[in-house]
Design an enzyme around this catalytic site. Structure first.
Site, mmCIF file in Angstrom:
data_model
loop_
_atom_site.group_PDB
_atom_site.id
_atom_site.type_symbol
_atom_site.label_atom_id
_atom_site.label_comp_id
_atom_site.label_asym_id
_atom_site.label_seq_id
_atom_site.Cartn_x
_atom_site.Cartn_y
_atom_site.Cartn_z
ATOM 1 N N ASP A 1 -38.244 21.174 -21.445
ATOM 2 C CA ASP A 1 -37.045 21.766 -22.055
ATOM 3 C C ASP A 1 -36.124 20.658 -22.555
ATOM 4 O OD1 ASP A 1 -35.120 24.345 -22.054
ATOM 5 O OD2 ASP A 1 -33.975 22.561 -21.474
ATOM 6 N N TYR B 1 -28.861 17.225 -26.209
ATOM 7 C CA TYR B 1 -29.201 16.252 -25.161
ATOM 8 C C TYR B 1 -29.554 14.871 -25.720
ATOM 9 C CZ TYR B 1 -30.078 20.542 -22.390
ATOM 10 O OH TYR B 1 -30.010 21.759 -21.779
ATOM 11 N N LYS C 1 -32.999 23.604 -28.377
ATOM 12 C CA LYS C 1 -31.860 24.514 -28.584
ATOM 13 C C LYS C 1 -30.978 24.017 -29.712
ATOM 14 C CE LYS C 1 -31.846 24.704 -23.554
ATOM 15 N NZ LYS C 1 -32.127 23.306 -23.186
ATOM 16 N N HIS D 1 -27.840 27.742 -28.147
ATOM 17 C CA HIS D 1 -27.387 27.108 -26.899
ATOM 18 C C HIS D 1 -26.164 27.779 -26.262
ATOM 19 C CE1 HIS D 1 -27.844 22.851 -24.974
ATOM 20 N NE2 HIS D 1 -27.545 23.746 -24.063
ATOM 21 N N SER E 1 -29.163 31.024 -24.799
ATOM 22 C CA SER E 1 -28.814 30.358 -23.545
ATOM 23 C C SER E 1 -27.328 30.584 -23.284
ATOM 24 C CB SER E 1 -29.123 28.868 -23.648
ATOM 25 O OG SER E 1 -28.830 28.227 -22.442
ATOM 26 N N GLN F 1 -31.549 31.653 -21.152
ATOM 27 C CA GLN F 1 -31.530 30.541 -20.195
ATOM 28 C C GLN F 1 -30.123 30.408 -19.619
ATOM 29 O OE1 GLN F 1 -31.601 25.878 -20.486
ATOM 30 N NE2 GLN F 1 -33.625 26.607 -21.078
ATOM 31 N N SER G 1 -30.646 24.144 -13.793
ATOM 32 C CA SER G 1 -30.010 23.583 -12.596
ATOM 33 C C SER G 1 -30.374 24.348 -11.322
ATOM 34 C CB SER G 1 -28.495 23.490 -12.768
ATOM 35 O OG SER G 1 -28.184 22.462 -13.681
ATOM 36 N N GLY H 1 -28.678 23.179 -8.416
ATOM 37 C CA GLY H 1 -27.222 23.116 -8.574
ATOM 38 C C GLY H 1 -26.779 21.674 -8.789
ATOM 39 N N GLU I 1 -42.639 15.926 -6.484
ATOM 40 C CA GLU I 1 -42.202 16.798 -5.381
ATOM 41 C C GLU I 1 -41.833 18.187 -5.920
ATOM 42 O OE1 GLU I 1 -38.879 15.067 -3.202
ATOM 43 O OE2 GLU I 1 -38.067 17.075 -2.833
HETATM 44 P P1 A2P Z 1 -32.696 12.277 -10.172
HETATM 45 O O1 A2P Z 1 -32.846 12.340 -11.661
HETATM 46 O O2 A2P Z 1 -32.181 10.952 -9.691
HETATM 47 O O3 A2P Z 1 -33.959 12.712 -9.456
HETATM 48 P P2 A2P Z 1 -30.650 20.257 -11.518
HETATM 49 O O4 A2P Z 1 -32.051 20.345 -12.045
HETATM 50 O O5 A2P Z 1 -30.278 21.340 -10.558
HETATM 51 O O6 A2P Z 1 -29.613 20.122 -12.629
HETATM 52 O O7 A2P Z 1 -30.550 18.933 -10.633
HETATM 53 C C1 A2P Z 1 -30.758 17.660 -11.175
HETATM 54 C C2 A2P Z 1 -30.247 16.633 -10.214
HETATM 55 O O8 A2P Z 1 -30.948 16.715 -8.977
HETATM 56 C C3 A2P Z 1 -30.475 15.233 -10.736
HETATM 57 O O9 A2P Z 1 -29.318 14.497 -10.409
HETATM 58 C C4 A2P Z 1 -31.678 14.713 -9.988
HETATM 59 O O10 A2P Z 1 -31.537 13.337 -9.759
HETATM 60 C C5 A2P Z 1 -31.617 15.480 -8.690
HETATM 61 N N1 A2P Z 1 -32.960 15.831 -8.176
HETATM 62 C C6 A2P Z 1 -33.997 16.336 -8.869
HETATM 63 N N2 A2P Z 1 -35.045 16.581 -8.068
HETATM 64 C C7 A2P Z 1 -34.658 16.237 -6.818
HETATM 65 C C8 A2P Z 1 -35.285 16.271 -5.551
HETATM 66 N N3 A2P Z 1 -36.531 16.700 -5.408
HETATM 67 N N4 A2P Z 1 -34.568 15.827 -4.477
HETATM 68 C C9 A2P Z 1 -33.299 15.380 -4.612
HETATM 69 N N5 A2P Z 1 -32.645 15.330 -5.788
HETATM 70 C C10 A2P Z 1 -33.313 15.746 -6.878
#
Ligand code: A2P
Length: 276
Positions: A46, A51, A77, A110, A142, A164, A191, A194, A242
């Site tokens: 996405d 962006y 978008k 958007h 969105s 979205q 997000s 969050g 992960e």
């Molecule tokens: P980073 O880019 O350093 O991994 P969202 O998708 O809710 O907007 O969240 C994005 C934020 O969460 C980014 O700051 C990202 O940081 C962090 N993030 C993404 N995956 C993980 C994870 N598995 N554990 C902890 N933080 C994560």
């Protein structure tokens, strides 16, 4: 590599339920996007005009060995400062050129309000033309609230296939989700963590401990089990891996109930609820 489930949009296009977000806030890493496709198995990315990551996403896609364009679902978008019939057609071509592709899987408006002298309605007519021409395979929106969708319905020939919106345990607009479902609009949540604020939530930590997974995996699985497409962002390949390793477990009904009860109308990003 695990296989990600897909949802079929009303237009017939299949959209992987889990994708990779690439919003500019929080950074961007082209190589992470490449590895997400090449090694981890992401088949949905996405991005957005806003962006400033379209060019890099396109490069990552071309550099990802063993991954062809037609295997990846690409969303971008149109920013509301570029709304307008002609402008939408021109901006779509610019996005296509930056992404280095001749079609988009999904093109979204958007924001529910034009930030120039144009209107959402005339812009949507251009979106419909893009769909007809085959330059985009599906069109959607969105950050639209129910009233924004209702208004668009009065002039649209094609109903948006996707909305979205921000979606995580602290922000679950069930009424909007229900309205989208009734109208066969797929809800895609951005997000899901969050922006990290939900990762330390007591209930999330408790479920993570019980299931033996990480808090991020709980949150992604929670979105998916709610039937919401989700696009966690990360610039770190370890976390990207992960976030995709969520196919070997399920949350129980009681986990879902506990997490479903955490709504507090907290938004970690733009709030369109004030847009008339
Ligand atoms: P980073 O880019 O350093 O991994 P969202 O998708 O809710 O907007 O969240 C994005 C934020 O969460 C980014 O700051 C990202 O940081 C962090 N993030 C993404 N995956 C993980 C994870 N598995 N554990 C902890 N933080 C994560």
């Amino acid at each position: 590599m695990s296989v990600c489930p897909e949802v079929r949009l009303m237009s017939g296009v299949c959209m992987p339920m889990l994708g990779l977000g690439t919003s500019h806030k929080g950074g961007f890493d082209q190589d992470t996007v490449r590895l997400a496709m090449q090694e981890v198995g992401y088949r949905h990315v996405d991005t957005a005009q806003r962006y400033n990551t379209e060019q890099e996403v396109g490069l990552a896609l071309r550099q990802a060995e063993g991954v062809d364009r037609d295997q990846v679902f690409i969303t971008t978008k149109l920013w509301p400062g570029s709304y307008g019939y002609q402008s939408c057609l021109e901006q779509a071509d610019l996005s296509l050129a930056r992404l280095g592709t001749d079609y988009l899987d999904l093109y979204l408006l958007h924001w529910p309000e034009a930030l120039n002298s144009s209107t959402v309605e005339e812009t949507w007519r251009a979106m419909e033309l893009l769909l007809e021409s085959g330059k985009v395979k599906a069109i959607g929106v969105s950050n639209f609230q129910e009233r924004h969708l209702q208004r668009l319905f009065t002039t649209a020939t094609v109903v948006p296939r996707v909305n979205q919106i921000e979606f995580h345990p602290y922000q679950q607009d069930r009424s909007l989700v229900g309205f989208c479902e009734e109208n066969k609009i797929v809800v895609e949540g951005f997000s899901p963590l969050g922006k990290g604020t939900v990762l330390g939530e007591k209930q999330v930590l408790k479920v993570a401990k019980e299931v033996g997974v990480t808090p991020a995996q709980v949150l992604i699985r929670w979105s998916l089990q709610n039937g919401v497409v989700t696009i966690p962002k990360s610039t770190n390949i370890k976390r990207v891996r992960e976030n995709f390793a969520v196919w070997h477990f399920q949350l129980t009904e009681s986990h879902m109930t506990a997490l479903n009860s955490l709504h507090q109308n907290l938004r970690v990003t733009w709030d369109s609820s004030q847009v008339l």
